[in-house]
Motif scaffolding. Structure first.
Motif, PDB file in Angstrom:
ATOM      1  N   THR A   2       0.830  -1.182   0.000  1.00 54.57           N
ATOM      2  CA  THR A   2       0.000   0.000   0.000  1.00 54.57           C
ATOM      3  C   THR A   2       0.875   1.246   0.000  1.00 54.57           C
ATOM      4  O   THR A   2       2.015   1.230   0.454  1.00 54.57           O
ATOM      5  N   ASP A   8       0.338  -4.299   3.305  1.00 55.00           N
ATOM      6  CA  ASP A   8      -0.812  -5.194   3.222  1.00 55.00           C
ATOM      7  C   ASP A   8      -0.375  -6.646   3.407  1.00 55.00           C
ATOM      8  O   ASP A   8       0.816  -6.972   3.447  1.00 55.00           O
ATOM      9  N   ARG A   9      -1.380  -7.531   3.543  1.00 54.84           N
ATOM     10  CA  ARG A   9      -1.103  -8.942   3.810  1.00 54.84           C
ATOM     11  C   ARG A   9      -0.276  -9.578   2.687  1.00 54.84           C
ATOM     12  O   ARG A   9       0.638 -10.354   2.940  1.00 54.84           O
ATOM     13  N   GLU A  10      -0.591  -9.229   1.436  1.00 51.40           N
ATOM     14  CA  GLU A  10       0.120  -9.827   0.305  1.00 51.40           C
ATOM     15  C   GLU A  10       1.608  -9.515   0.361  1.00 51.40           C
ATOM     16  O   GLU A  10       2.454 -10.401   0.194  1.00 51.40           O
ATOM     17  N   GLY A 225      -6.793   0.261   9.313  1.00 49.48           N
ATOM     18  CA  GLY A 225      -7.817  -0.594   8.729  1.00 49.48           C
ATOM     19  C   GLY A 225      -9.111  -0.564   9.503  1.00 49.48           C
ATOM     20  O   GLY A 225     -10.117  -1.120   9.067  1.00 49.48           O
ATOM     21  N   GLU A 318     -15.718  -6.607   3.832  1.00 50.55           N
ATOM     22  CA  GLU A 318     -14.363  -6.903   3.398  1.00 50.55           C
ATOM     23  C   GLU A 318     -13.343  -6.118   4.211  1.00 50.55           C
ATOM     24  O   GLU A 318     -13.637  -5.064   4.768  1.00 50.55           O
ATOM     25  N   HIS A 319     -12.123  -6.630   4.224  1.00 49.75           N
ATOM     26  CA  HIS A 319     -11.012  -5.922   4.853  1.00 49.75           C
ATOM     27  C   HIS A 319     -10.583  -4.777   3.936  1.00 49.75           C
ATOM     28  O   HIS A 319     -10.284  -5.000   2.767  1.00 49.75           O
ATOM     29  N   ARG A 321      -8.223  -2.432   2.038  1.00 44.26           N
ATOM     30  CA  ARG A 321      -6.807  -2.589   1.682  1.00 44.26           C
ATOM     31  C   ARG A 321      -5.965  -1.439   2.215  1.00 44.26           C
ATOM     32  O   ARG A 321      -4.774  -1.613   2.492  1.00 44.26           O
ATOM     33  N   THR A 322      -6.563  -0.260   2.325  1.00 49.68           N
ATOM     34  CA  THR A 322      -5.846   0.893   2.849  1.00 49.68           C
ATOM     35  C   THR A 322      -6.729   1.606   3.862  1.00 49.68           C
ATOM     36  O   THR A 322      -7.956   1.536   3.802  1.00 49.68           O
TER      37      THR A 322
END
Length: 335
Positions: A2, A8-10, A225, A318-319, A321-322
């Motif tokens: 991000t 982020d998780r990825e 988040g 949803e989570h 992303r930012t």
């Protein structure tokens, strides 16, 4: 990754998680995306530890800013149910910060640590060029307890109730209204209410109170988040579904108005001081009463079921992303 805020998780799973140095048997909980703390086994006891940046915002006043920064660091250990007991702290100060200003910061940290039973054990303090507020260093908090008393972040169980303290976006709204209140074009009483939210951004004592009143099975502070992120991270860790009633979620004065004015989703915004707590159904009344006795706003907002993800009034949440707070700060600072 991000652009602003936490990775982020990825990115974490691709770049960070595979590269954690030596593999050691004494690491009970290591770095995990969305998890507030790590745990080491030291001679049969649990050493809970967490590291965070130090943010000192002069516009808050140095005493208030220091207390806010310290609570953010200590809270990541306190949500384990283990009281923080030791602190390692590093200050990389801007040249513009005077000796008297730093003395106020340090004396405030000392006083709060003393009251919480936290000892400063090591650190580093220096001034450097090309630095500026608010990011003035980092700190590592530690606490020692028994392994079976640690409230794991992935410990929520089917049948648990979900409690929320304080409410969404309290930190972000409190900061935005304090730093940029004149730019928000809102009535003075709304701005005053929003600014008062900064008095609710302290979670350490609430986390320890909840853990002592439980059983509490999982606990997470609502940071980057926001509430949507915290709920999703806890549900994913527990491999369960969190079912939430939107009407049950408390909204503190000034929050809705500031978020609407800035066209921001309060559920995606950071809210230090707010805790999501998974509680054994038989302990809900005891935990709520203990928190309310401290003057903390707390609500039963839902339950844990079998399945996955988070649903709010039957719709998937949803989570984010930012966290939109960062862009809001940047935009208002440019105006």
């Amino acid at each position: 990754m991000t652009d602003l805020g936490k990775i982020d998780r990825e990115f974490f799973e691709q770049r960070i998680a595979p590269n954690l140095g030596a593999s050691r048997d004494d690491v009970v909980i290591g770095p995990t995306h969305g998890v507030d703390f790590g745990v080491l086994d030291i001679g049969g006891q649990a050493l809970v530890t967490a590291t965070d940046p130090l943010s000192i915002l002069p516009a808050l006043g140095f005493e208030r800013a220091a207390r806010f920064a310290l609570d953010l660091v200590l809270a990541d250990v306190a949500v384990s149910g283990v009281a923080p007991s030791h602190l390692s702290i590093c200050f990389t100060l801007p040249e513009t910060m005077t000796d008297d200003e730093f003395a106020t910061v340090w004396e405030t940290i000392h006083g709060e640590c003393r009251d919480l039973g936290v000892s400063v054990v090591t650190g580093h303090t220096a001034r450097y060029s090309d630095l500026s507020h608010p990011w003035v260093g980092a700190a590592t908090a530690m606490g020692v307890g028994e392994h079976d008393t640690v409230v794991r972040p992935d410990g929520a169980r089917v049948g648990d109730r979900l409690l929320l303290t304080t409410g969404p976006a309290v930190e972000a709204v409190g900061l935005l209204s304090t730093l940029f209140g004149d730019d928000l074009d809102l009535p003075a009483d709304v701005i005053a209410d929003a600014q008062d939210r900064l008095d609710e951004v302290y979670a350490v004592r609430d986390a320890l109170t909840a853990a002592a009143s439980g059983p509490v099975t999982a606990m997470h502070d609502v940071t980057e988040g926001g509430l949507a992120g915290a709920l999703n991270e806890m549900a994913a860790g527990a491999d369960a579904r969190f079912v939430v009633d939107r009407e049950a979620v408390p909204v503190r004065p000034g929050v809705a108005e500031v978020c609407e004015r800035l066209e921001l989703d309060p559920w995606a915004m950071t809210s230090c001081g707010s805790l999501v707590i998974a509680v054994d159904p038989d302990a809900v009344d005891a935990v709520q009463t203990a928190l309310e006795d401290r003057g903390t706003v707390v609500a039963d907002i839902g339950r844990v079921e079998s399945g996955s993800g988070v649903t709010v009034d039957g719709e998937r949440l949803e989570h984010p992303r930012t966290d939109p707070s960062w862009a809001a700060y940047a935009e208002l600072a440019r105006e």
